[in-house]
Design an enzyme around this catalytic site. Structure first.
Site, short mmCIF file in Angstrom:
data_model
loop_
_atom_site.label_atom_id
_atom_site.label_comp_id
_atom_site.label_asym_id
_atom_site.label_seq_id
_atom_site.Cartn_x
_atom_site.Cartn_y
_atom_site.Cartn_z
N ASP A 160 -79.56 -37.19 9.10
CA ASP A 160 -80.19 -37.82 8.71
C ASP A 160 -80.60 -39.18 9.98
O ASP A 160 -80.18 -39.92 10.06
CB ASP A 160 -80.45 -38.22 7.40
N ASP B 241 -83.41 -26.46 3.03
CA ASP B 241 -82.52 -27.65 3.14
C ASP B 241 -81.21 -26.98 2.78
O ASP B 241 -81.04 -25.69 2.44
CB ASP B 241 -82.39 -29.07 2.47
#
Ligand code: GLA
Length: 621
Positions: free
Chosen positions: A278, A191
């Site tokens: 997301d 990430d």
């Protein structure tokens, strides 16, 4: 295109000229070979399960192992769902004496080892013994996303600022060695919140004591992404993984949410790269994720996949009370060659959901060995048509209704790249029945939010050959132009947050129909000038042809663009310098025995940002 968007584009053109990075002319020189590297173990899109959408940081060993067991018991693992991936929330801290990461054993009891040590080896061994593979999560910076976004979580890393630095930065080789060599993981998601949330001005720094780190991904201003530095950091991770996993049996998942121009380098560095923010349980969030990949078919190929995020099937507006939506979501991911990572607590999953993940026909569409991502071939109002070329000369089409109202769509054989004069047969991959065939065109009704998926068979539109937009996996966008795009922040079919739509199959980079001098092409490739495409012809074809020119959607009318065709590095054909508004030029080249065809569109000074169109680009046997 809406008028508003069009005006924004025009307004952006002036800005673009100022901000266009100087082009290294060398990057347009033919490579003479296919340069896209291949690494890792993702010849088809990864499939499996990830803890995040179901549990966020409230994850634990029972939940993970329960879902892993369900993968096996339900037969899903046999279909290919083998990765069991931990996401954020597994760590306790970084031990300062030696920099070793410590696992939160309250959540993962099997990680407790003698002498207060912790290790995921027993956990990973157990998954392997079940015939599954194991994935882990980290961050490319010093700190993770949960530390910025899940502030109420009981499972955040603890201790001093340094102890809470659980990300890779400063510990790259140590952590990667730990994950792959010592613990035996097969998959790593990396990430990027460490590059986004911990700037000197962030409250996380002043209030929670995290060490400040220069921001490379400023959340609200994508045009200021420090793309080169971001790419470099991920390249370092790739190199470390290569060392720790020399047999190449690993998957490297890049998670910069489409930022840092990742579409241009993701496939050269890792195996999949996130293209959007997301996903969540809302319909518009699913659309946003889908839109971020739908226009990027030319960037995916075996070993390298666009990642619109993990599946939300089973949750929110995709739960068992919304099976139409759940099936649509799954269909779109299957068509898009997206990773199929279930994000649902599989302990006790209802049959209606298992039947969705378990639709073997859709899984086969996703896992087809050719790796052609579906191309968005038609978009009108709320209806989109996607076409995916499979192995064995097979094709699958999806008809998608984005809206909450019923919709009708007229499907033409030409959209399917099939002859309008021969019958087209259809088999519905959800109902497993044949549908009414047609010749020329037919109309279909779609329920609100419905996606119909058909395998289609007919006579190819191009006899004894292929259109390049049918074989996106055989195309590598080796060089393309970027500039801050006026559509930044525009969320809709034209493109995700990020920069211009990039190289497109069957559309211009502005998502308008391909059009040169008023002549519209239903098929072809469109991208900004100062670009180079590599096409893997593999000695199978005799002739290349295309109608080329400056696309009518170009925001610049100045300068010229020259189109060049190379075969294994030799110049085979070139156009005269083409002006905006001029009629297309016909380019043909003999490519007998040629392994790699290269298509170069070179802009004269001042011509950027012209869009270059390779209309009807095709190869004939
Ligand atoms: C980011 C990622 C998500 C998930 C969370 C974990 O938001 O994009 O997929 O990994 O972090 O905190």
């Amino acid at each position: 295109m809406t008028l508003l968007l069009r005006n924004l584009l025009l307004a952006g053109a002036a800005l673009a000229l100022l901000a266009a990075p100087a082009l290294a002319q060398d990057s347009l020189a033919p490579a003479g070979r296919w340069t896209a590297p291949r690494s890792g173990a993702a010849s088809t899109p990864p499939m499996g399960w990830n803890a995040w959408n179901a549990f966020r940081t409230e994850v634990d060993e029972d939940k993970v192992m329960g879902s892993a067991q369900a993968l096996v018991d339900t037969g899903l693992s046999k279909l290919g769902y083998v990765y069991v991936n931990l996401d954020d929330g597994w760590w306790l801290k970084r031990r300062q004496a030696d920099g070793r990461l410590v696992i939160r054993t309250a959540l993962f009891p099997s990680a407790a080892a003698p002498g207060g040590e912790t290790s995921f080896k027993p956990f990973v061994d157990r998954l392997h013994a079940m015939g599954l593979k194991a994935g882990l999560y980290t961050d490319v910076g010093r700190n993770a996303c949960s530390q910025a976004w899940d502030l109420k979580s009981p499972n955040l890393p603890v201790g001093t600022a340094l102890e809470r630095e659980v990300g890779l930065e400063g510990h790259l080789e140590q952590d990667i060695g730990l994950f792959f060599s010592e613990w035996g993981f097969d998959y790593l998601k990396v990430d990027a919140c460490g590059l986004a949330e911990y700037g000197p001005q962030a409250p996380l720094v002043s209030k929670l004591g995290y060490r400040p780190r220069p921001v490379l991904i400023p959340r609200k201003t994508p045009q200021q992404d420090r793309s080169g530095e971001i790419e470099q950091l991920y390249r370092q991770v790739a190199a470390a993984i290569g060392k720790a996993s020399p047999d190449g049996d690993h998957v490297f998942s890049i998670c910069t949410w489409g930022r840092g121009d990742v579409r241009a380098w993701g496939g050269q560095v890792g195996n999949l790269w996130r293209t959007s923010p997301d996903i969540n349980g809302k319909w518009p969030a699913m659309l946003r994720s889908f839109d971020s990949v739908a226009t990027r078919a030319l960037y995916a190929r075996p070993g390298a996949w666009n990642d619109p995020d993990m599946l939300f099937v089973g949750g929110g507006e995709f739960d068992q009370n919304h099976l139409t939506e759940a099936r649509s979501h799954f269909s779109l991911w299957a068509m898009s060659s997206a990773p199929l990572l279930i994000g649902y607590d599989l302990r006790g999953a209802p049959k209606a959901l298992l039947d969705i993940w378990g639709n073997a026909d859709l899984v086969a569409v996703n896992q087809d060995p050719l790796g052609n991502q579906a191309v968005l071939v038609h978009h009108e109002g709320d209806v989109q048509v996607l076409l995916k070329t499979l192995s064995g000369g097979r094709k699958v089409v999806a008809l998608f209704n984005r809206s909450a109202e019923p919709a009708a769509v007229t499907l033409t054989a030409e959209q399917l790249k099939l002859s309008p004069d021969a019958p087209v047969a259809l088999r519905d991959l959800w109902t497993k029945t044949s549908a009414q065939g047609f010749t020329g065109q037919a109309s279909f009704d779609l329920a609100p939010h419905e996606t119909k998926v058909f395998e289609v068979a007919g006579a190819p539109l191009v006899k004894d050959g292929v259109l390049l937009s049918e074989i996106p996996a055989r195309i590598h966008v080796a060089q393309e132009s970027f500039w801050p795009a006026p559509e930044d922040g525009f969320e809709g079919p034209a493109g995700p947050a990020g920069r211009t739509g990039g190289a497109q199959a069957d559309f211009s980079p502005y998502r308008t129909a391909l059009s040169v001098g008023g002549q519209v092409f239903l098929h072809g490739l469109g991208l900004l000038a100062n670009s180079r495409l590599e096409v893997r012809s593999a000695g199978e074809f005799a002739r290349f042809s295309a109608s080329v020119g400056v696309d009518d959607a170009s925001t610049s009318r100045a300068g010229t663009v020259r189109f060049l065709v190379y075969g294994d590095g030799r110049l085979l054909a070139q156009s005269k310098p083409m002006r905006a508004g001029a009629k297309p030029a016909q380019l043909t080249a003999s490519i007998k025995g040629v392994q790699v065809v290269e298509l170069v569109a070179k802009a004269s000074d001042g011509a950027a940002p012209a869009a270059a169109t390779w209309g009807q680009a095709r190869m004939i046997r």
